[in-house]
Scaffold this active site. Structure first.
Site, PDB file in Angstrom:
ATOM      1  NE  ARG A   1      36.606  53.982  79.813  1.00 18.83           N
ATOM      2  CZ  ARG A   1      35.455  54.245  79.192  1.00 18.83           C
ATOM      3  NH1 ARG A   1      35.444  54.882  78.041  1.00 18.83           N
ATOM      4  NH2 ARG A   1      34.315  53.912  79.758  1.00 18.83           N
TER       5      ARG A   1
ATOM      6  CB  SER B   1      35.890  49.910  84.972  1.00 19.85           C
ATOM      7  OG  SER B   1      34.532  50.249  85.029  1.00 19.85           O
TER       8      SER B   1
ATOM      9  CD  GLU C   1      38.892  52.488  82.798  1.00 18.48           C
ATOM     10  OE1 GLU C   1      38.029  51.722  82.343  1.00 18.48           O
ATOM     11  OE2 GLU C   1      38.612  53.477  83.488  1.00 18.48           O
TER      12      GLU C   1
END
Ligand SMILES: Cc1cc2nc3c(=O)[nH]c(=O)nc-3n(C[C@H](O)[C@H](O)[C@H](O)COP(=O)(O)OP(=O)(O)OC[C@H]3O[C@@H](n4cnc5c(N)ncnc54)[C@H](O)[C@@H]3O)c2cc1C
Length: 363
Positions: free
Chosen positions: A163, A241, A346
């Site tokens: 990520r 998420s 995130e």
């Protein structure tokens, strides 16, 4: 220039106040010109595409928003049964995935159903169900706001990680104009590396399945979690998420094991995936659930945890960014108090910053 709508209309969370001005750029030259103009005027700049990975402040963004709306795909044949696709940043990611699956091109099938644009895929190295886009990116063409030049970054230059990428670590530097992917000509998927997906396909972990079957199974799994944008599904009014899965060193993971055993019983072990650099990735959803946050927790008319997936924070209609940050703090604080693990959001915060309040509970 177009009329400036509130940014809530341009984000999947439907949160965010007004922007100073909005420029819609339909060609690469227009993107570069708009960015150069904002930089020359010393105005704050927000590059926005699908708005599916941002949390915009209620006060909005006091600068120029450049909306990437460029289109076009060029295809060329490579050696070894591979195909290169050079795709403009404003193209939709899932439309490309569907086309690849339909054309017998393997490498992105498990990334079906992820909202947003091509240009954003390298930013956080989008990933799901055992695939990451970094596995197929060969080059990124970008405008470098420091040098004022257009450059091409190789996959290595992009420094992809879980990520993350060089773009995520230096958010003000590059504007992605075009992404090049190399895919394999094959009717079968890459080896399926995610247990839940392999089970759904009724194959062994590491086996392959027809591309269309993998796409269908991923979309089905994602719909069950509210992870496909759907106007009829209130649980999909999210940024996906909300927290990344924590990556811990050995000492950090040992401490998590100790706390989990003390809290939940000696036979309970937290999920652990050993990473190539020997660190251990664990599950943010597992930690949130074991810290006693249930699906649906929050305000049924405002901001609440999704009723289908603990990792998604949703706007049930009347939510605000302030309320979302408060719930995210409550969850991250609860996980920290219970397990000593810091959750990291995130999505990208726009017009405000993520800052956890100090801990209230001694370890
Ligand atoms: C329901 C749902 C499910 C999701 N599931 C997943 C998932 O499974 N895996 C996953 O990885 N993500 C997931 N996401 C997050 C999101 O879809 C991805 O991060 C996506 O790549 C964001 O694309 P976007 O065009 O919407 O980016 P935006 O939200 O518009 O922008 C995100 C960030 O990227 C920057 N950016 C965007 N385009 C450019 C560009 N051309 N150049 C420079 N910077 C740029 C923006 O400035 C911002 O900082 C999900 C989101 C939702 C809402």
């Amino acid at each position: 220039m177009v009329e400036v709508p509130p940014l809530s209309e341009l984000t999947t969370l439907r949160l965010g106040g007004p922007a100073g001005r909005l420029v819609q750029a339909h060609v690469q030259g227009g993107v570069v010109a708009a960015v150069r103009e904002a930089d020359a005027a010393g105005e704050p700049l927000l590059v926005l595409a699908g708005g599916s990975n941002v949390v915009v402040a209620d006060a909005g963004f006091p600068g120029t928003v450049v909306r990437i709306a460029t289109h076009g795909i060029a295809r060329s044949e490579l050696a070894d049964r591979r195909v290169r696709l050079d795709v403009q940043a404003g193209e939709n990611w899932d439309t490309l995935v569907a086309a690849c699956v339909g054309d017998g091109l393997a490498g992105v099938e498990a990334l079906s159903g992820i909202p947003g644009s091509i240009g954003a895929t390298p930013i956080q190295n989008v990933g799901a169900y055992g695939q990451e886009v970094s596995n197929v990116i060969v080059a990124v063409r970008a405008y470098d706001r420091v040098s004022g030049e257009i450059c091409v970054l190789s996959a290595e230059d992009c420094r992809f990680a879980y990520r993350s990428s060089v773009f995520k670590r230096h958010p003000q530097r590059w504007v992605v104009l075009e992404v090049s992917y190399a895919l394999e000509r094959c009717e079968l998927s890459e080896p399926v590396g995610y247990a839940e997906l392999a089970r759904r396909l009724e194959i062994e972990l590491g086996a392959r399945a027809p591309l269309a079957d993998v796409r269908a199974a991923v979309l089905e799994l994602r719909r069950g979690k509210g992870m496909v944008l759907d106007p009829g599904d209130a649980d999909s009014v999210s940024a996906g998420s909300f927290f990344t899965n924590p990556v811990l060193d050995d000492a950090g993971f040992a401490e998590l094991e100790r706390r989990a055993a003390a809290r939940l019983g000696p036979s309970v072990a937290p999920p652990a995936w050993r990473q190539p650099d020997r660190s251990v990735k664990t599950s943010a959803a597992w930690l949130i659930e074991r810290a006693d946050f249930a699906r649906g927790h929050g305000n049924p008319d405002g901001i609440a945890i999704s009723s289908k997936h603990t990792l998604a924070l949703t706007n049930r209609g009347a939510g605000t960014a302030r309320e979302l940050v408060a719930l995210a703090h409550e969850i991250a604080g609860g996980v920290r108090d219970a397990f000593g693990v810091e959750l990291v959001p995130e999505p990208v915060f726009v017009g405000h910053r993520w800052e956890m309040p100090p801990a209230t509970v001694e370890p």
